[in-house]
Motif scaffolding. Structure first.
Motif, PDB file in Angstrom:
ATOM      1  N   ASP A  45       0.817  -1.214   0.000  1.00  0.00           N
ATOM      2  CA  ASP A  45       0.000   0.000   0.000  1.00  0.00           C
ATOM      3  C   ASP A  45       0.854   1.268   0.000  1.00  0.00           C
ATOM      4  OD1 ASP A  45      -2.264  -1.573  -0.026  1.00  0.00           O
ATOM      5  OD2 ASP A  45      -2.659  -1.349   2.122  1.00  0.00           O
ATOM      6  N   PHE A  46       1.993   1.238   0.695  1.00  0.00           N
ATOM      7  CA  PHE A  46       2.873   2.403   0.737  1.00  0.00           C
ATOM      8  C   PHE A  46       3.518   2.673  -0.621  1.00  0.00           C
ATOM      9  CE2 PHE A  46       3.115   0.853   5.176  1.00  0.00           C
ATOM     10  CZ  PHE A  46       2.566   1.957   5.793  1.00  0.00           C
ATOM     11  N   PHE A  47       3.809   1.604  -1.348  1.00  0.00           N
ATOM     12  CA  PHE A  47       4.606   1.725  -2.561  1.00  0.00           C
ATOM     13  C   PHE A  47       3.798   1.912  -3.836  1.00  0.00           C
ATOM     14  CE2 PHE A  47       7.810  -1.018  -0.129  1.00  0.00           C
ATOM     15  CZ  PHE A  47       8.298   0.100   0.515  1.00  0.00           C
ATOM     16  N   THR A  48       2.503   2.028  -3.707  1.00  0.00           N
ATOM     17  CA  THR A  48       1.681   2.224  -4.903  1.00  0.00           C
ATOM     18  C   THR A  48       0.893   3.526  -4.838  1.00  0.00           C
ATOM     19  OG1 THR A  48      -0.040   0.844  -3.908  1.00  0.00           O
ATOM     20  CG2 THR A  48       1.492  -0.236  -5.428  1.00  0.00           C
ATOM     21  N   LYS A  49       1.173   4.359  -3.846  1.00  0.00           N
ATOM     22  CA  LYS A  49       0.497   5.654  -3.716  1.00  0.00           C
ATOM     23  C   LYS A  49       1.120   6.676  -4.662  1.00  0.00           C
ATOM     24  CE  LYS A  49      -0.495   5.195   1.205  1.00  0.00           C
ATOM     25  NZ  LYS A  49      -0.185   5.731   2.530  1.00  0.00           N
ATOM     26  N   PRO A  50       0.333   7.221  -5.586  1.00  0.00           N
ATOM     27  CA  PRO A  50       0.910   8.220  -6.495  1.00  0.00           C
ATOM     28  C   PRO A  50       1.243   9.541  -5.805  1.00  0.00           C
ATOM     29  CG  PRO A  50      -1.423   7.903  -6.934  1.00  0.00           C
ATOM     30  CD  PRO A  50      -1.037   6.903  -5.897  1.00  0.00           C
TER      31      PRO A  50
END
Length: 181
Positions: A45-50
């Protein structure tokens, strides 16, 4: 160099948050504290936030499972340093929520195994920890050496936390011993 990813991976969700192909061969490893006892899916979830572009190559969750977020051939956005991220395989490790950000034993053991795997796949026989930013950055690793770095050297962070920072020498010693058996 032909880059490969770890066979230890049990979960893959590739992040768009990376700079594409590395400009430097892998000769550093940077463990991080995730600041939470997260699952691999939660780390994703942290690594796919634009709106908050960050990433790491791997994650180790609270149960010791390994996830792949950015392939090793690509530079992750993990340490606030282009130079470090171009050279390092970055690994987010589930940790306690507060300082000293301790890892569970299964997380630490998996980190050791993952570092062994990274070194083996990249032709390294030794993992080094100098414990000093200037000495580390000035050092040119021999072809069979890998060097440990930490996020706190490149940003105003506590990462990887006092717990892991105190064990960086142990990590290097255990990985090097396993590589030379």
């Amino acid at each position: 160099m032909a880059y490969t990813n770890s066979p230890m991976v049990v979960y893959t969700k590739l992040s768009p948050n990376h700079s594409g192909t590395r400009t430097h061969d892998i000769d550093w490893i940077t463990p991080h504290c995730a600041v939470g006892q997260y699952t691999l899916e939660e780390i994703t979830d942290f690594f796919t936030k634009p709106d908050d572009p960050s990433s790491s190559n791997y994650g180790i969750d609270r149960d010791g499972r390994v996830g792949l977020y950015v392939e090793e051939k690509n530079r992750s956005w993990c340490t606030s340093s282009n130079m470090n991220d171009q050279r390092a395989v970055t690994i987010e490790c589930a940790s306690d929520w507060s300082e000293p950000y301790a890892f569970r034993d299964i997380v630490y053991q998996t980190l050791i195994e993952l570092c062994i795997d990274i070194c083996q796949r990249n032709g390294k026989k030794k993992l080094l920890w100098f414990g000093d930013k200037e000495k580390t950055l000035a050092y040119t690793p021999a072809p069979d050496e890998m060097v440990l770095t930490v996020h706190r050297w490149f940003a105003n962070k506590l990462c990887p936390g006092a717990w892991m920072y105190a064990r960086m020498g142990d990590l290097a010693d255990r990985v090097t011993a396993a590589l030379n058996r």
